[in-house]
Design a protein around this motif. Sequence first.
Motif, PDB file in Angstrom:
ATOM      1  N   ILE A 134       0.878  -1.166   0.000  1.00 40.85           N
ATOM      2  CA  ILE A 134       0.000   0.000   0.000  1.00 40.85           C
ATOM      3  C   ILE A 134       0.911   1.210   0.000  1.00 40.85           C
ATOM      4  N   VAL A 135       0.673   2.119  -0.923  1.00 38.48           N
ATOM      5  CA  VAL A 135       1.436   3.353  -1.026  1.00 38.48           C
ATOM      6  C   VAL A 135       0.477   4.503  -0.790  1.00 38.48           C
ATOM      7  N   ASP A 136       0.839   5.382   0.127  1.00 39.91           N
ATOM      8  CA  ASP A 136       0.008   6.544   0.442  1.00 39.91           C
ATOM      9  C   ASP A 136       0.895   7.777   0.470  1.00 39.91           C
ATOM     10  N   VAL A 137       0.585   8.753  -0.361  1.00 40.03           N
ATOM     11  CA  VAL A 137       1.364   9.984  -0.474  1.00 40.03           C
ATOM     12  C   VAL A 137       0.484  11.174  -0.111  1.00 40.03           C
ATOM     13  N   GLY A 138       1.060  12.107   0.644  1.00 40.94           N
ATOM     14  CA  GLY A 138       0.388  13.379   0.902  1.00 40.94           C
ATOM     15  C   GLY A 138      -0.814  13.304   1.811  1.00 40.94           C
ATOM     16  N   GLN A 139      -0.761  12.464   2.823  1.00 43.38           N
ATOM     17  CA  GLN A 139      -1.904  12.308   3.714  1.00 43.38           C
ATOM     18  C   GLN A 139      -2.345  13.629   4.329  1.00 43.38           C
ATOM     19  N   ARG A 140      -1.412  14.403   4.803  1.00 48.17           N
ATOM     20  CA  ARG A 140      -1.761  15.655   5.480  1.00 48.17           C
ATOM     21  C   ARG A 140      -1.965  16.820   4.517  1.00 48.17           C
ATOM     22  N   ARG A 141      -1.428  16.704   3.332  1.00 46.35           N
ATOM     23  CA  ARG A 141      -1.556  17.800   2.373  1.00 46.35           C
ATOM     24  C   ARG A 141      -2.872  17.748   1.624  1.00 46.35           C
ATOM     25  N   GLY A 142      -3.583  16.661   1.792  1.00 41.39           N
ATOM     26  CA  GLY A 142      -4.886  16.544   1.157  1.00 41.39           C
ATOM     27  C   GLY A 142      -4.830  16.509  -0.353  1.00 41.39           C
ATOM     28  N   TYR A 143      -3.835  15.871  -0.896  1.00 44.36           N
ATOM     29  CA  TYR A 143      -3.674  15.832  -2.347  1.00 44.36           C
ATOM     30  C   TYR A 143      -4.906  15.250  -3.020  1.00 44.36           C
ATOM     31  N   GLY A 144      -4.963  13.980  -3.165  1.00 43.83           N
ATOM     32  CA  GLY A 144      -6.100  13.353  -3.812  1.00 43.83           C
ATOM     33  C   GLY A 144      -6.037  13.454  -5.318  1.00 43.83           C
ATOM     34  N   GLY A 145      -6.930  12.738  -5.951  1.00 51.09           N
ATOM     35  CA  GLY A 145      -7.080  12.803  -7.391  1.00 51.09           C
ATOM     36  C   GLY A 145      -5.881  12.333  -8.176  1.00 51.09           C
ATOM     37  N   ALA A 146      -5.804  12.837  -9.405  1.00 52.10           N
ATOM     38  CA  ALA A 146      -4.802  12.392 -10.366  1.00 52.10           C
ATOM     39  C   ALA A 146      -3.379  12.716  -9.925  1.00 52.10           C
ATOM     40  N   ALA A 147      -3.172  13.869  -9.269  1.00 55.34           N
ATOM     41  CA  ALA A 147      -1.820  14.252  -8.857  1.00 55.34           C
ATOM     42  C   ALA A 147      -1.265  13.268  -7.828  1.00 55.34           C
ATOM     43  N   GLU A 148      -2.070  12.905  -6.857  1.00 55.55           N
ATOM     44  CA  GLU A 148      -1.621  11.957  -5.832  1.00 55.55           C
ATOM     45  C   GLU A 148      -1.397  10.578  -6.443  1.00 55.55           C
ATOM     46  N   LEU A 149      -2.315  10.137  -7.280  1.00 54.17           N
ATOM     47  CA  LEU A 149      -2.171   8.827  -7.907  1.00 54.17           C
ATOM     48  C   LEU A 149      -0.889   8.766  -8.729  1.00 54.17           C
ATOM     49  N   LYS A 150      -0.564   9.824  -9.438  1.00 50.73           N
ATOM     50  CA  LYS A 150       0.661   9.857 -10.237  1.00 50.73           C
ATOM     51  C   LYS A 150       1.887   9.641  -9.353  1.00 50.73           C
ATOM     52  N   GLN A 151       1.937  10.307  -8.212  1.00 43.40           N
ATOM     53  CA  GLN A 151       3.068  10.159  -7.303  1.00 43.40           C
ATOM     54  C   GLN A 151       3.098   8.763  -6.674  1.00 43.40           C
ATOM     55  N   GLU A 152       1.927   8.258  -6.313  1.00 43.87           N
ATOM     56  CA  GLU A 152       1.865   6.910  -5.742  1.00 43.87           C
ATOM     57  C   GLU A 152       2.297   5.864  -6.769  1.00 43.87           C
ATOM     58  N   MET A 153       1.893   6.046  -8.008  1.00 50.74           N
ATOM     59  CA  MET A 153       2.296   5.117  -9.077  1.00 50.74           C
ATOM     60  C   MET A 153       3.810   5.135  -9.265  1.00 50.74           C
ATOM     61  N   ALA A 154       4.409   6.324  -9.234  1.00 52.97           N
ATOM     62  CA  ALA A 154       5.858   6.434  -9.407  1.00 52.97           C
ATOM     63  C   ALA A 154       6.588   5.708  -8.278  1.00 52.97           C
ATOM     64  N   LEU A 155       6.160   5.915  -7.043  1.00 53.02           N
ATOM     65  CA  LEU A 155       6.792   5.232  -5.914  1.00 53.02           C
ATOM     66  C   LEU A 155       6.552   3.730  -5.971  1.00 53.02           C
ATOM     67  N   ALA A 156       5.346   3.332  -6.341  1.00 51.84           N
ATOM     68  CA  ALA A 156       5.015   1.906  -6.422  1.00 51.84           C
ATOM     69  C   ALA A 156       5.891   1.220  -7.470  1.00 51.84           C
ATOM     70  N   ALA A 157       6.098   1.852  -8.610  1.00 48.00           N
ATOM     71  CA  ALA A 157       6.921   1.261  -9.664  1.00 48.00           C
ATOM     72  C   ALA A 157       8.356   1.040  -9.166  1.00 48.00           C
ATOM     73  N   VAL A 158       8.883   2.005  -8.440  1.00 50.22           N
ATOM     74  CA  VAL A 158      10.222   1.860  -7.873  1.00 50.22           C
ATOM     75  C   VAL A 158      10.246   0.731  -6.860  1.00 50.22           C
ATOM     76  N   ALA A 159       9.258   0.727  -5.942  1.00 52.30           N
ATOM     77  CA  ALA A 159       9.217  -0.286  -4.879  1.00 52.30           C
ATOM     78  C   ALA A 159       9.078  -1.695  -5.456  1.00 52.30           C
ATOM     79  N   VAL A 160       8.187  -1.865  -6.406  1.00 52.91           N
ATOM     80  CA  VAL A 160       7.987  -3.179  -7.019  1.00 52.91           C
ATOM     81  C   VAL A 160       9.259  -3.629  -7.729  1.00 52.91           C
ATOM     82  N   GLY A 161       9.934  -2.701  -8.372  1.00 50.66           N
ATOM     83  CA  GLY A 161      11.201  -3.037  -9.056  1.00 50.66           C
ATOM     84  C   GLY A 161      12.291  -3.493  -8.111  1.00 50.66           C
TER      85      GLY A 161
END
Length: 163
Positions: A134-161
């Motif tokens: 589970i990857v969660d980015v920007g919990q306190r900043r209230g990101y949400g939406g496409a911007a948060e998903l983009k960052q979570e996807m980038a971190l997830a790709a690195v982690a999975v690799g």
Amino acid sequence: MPISPAVFLVSAILAGPSGMISRANPALEMKGSCSLITRQEAAAAVGAAVPTGTEKLGEVPLKGGGSIKAQYCLFGSEVVLARFALGPSAAALFNDYRKSLASEDDYRIVTGVGDEAFRAKGQLAIRKGQSGLIVDVGQRRGYGGAAELKQEMALAAVAVGRM
């Protein structure tokens, strides 16, 4: 520093309808979750400095008995990476978890990372082999939406690799 309550949504895996939750392999060895992304990568995801990752280990109780091993890497409260040893029933467990969150407003299937992935409750959940992330980015900043998903996807790709 408390772990986001949302990270514990993974316990829904344990209450899934398949009844296979007790099959998780408690002896599954995993690299530490903080070995999967760096402090610099976490900081880039939120666009601000983050503290060094703090590793937390735990057991997530299974409905009906037993537990699965959990590893959390917390970069302050802004970036959380949780890794779970799902064992040989990983696909069924992950499917049960996905189904339990399918009615959430932000639920969506995500492609391009791991064996399967989805987003719900502001977090990206990924299965790779017998591990769940589970990857969660920007919990306190209230990101949400496409911007948060983009960052979570980038971190997830690195982690999975690095798994």
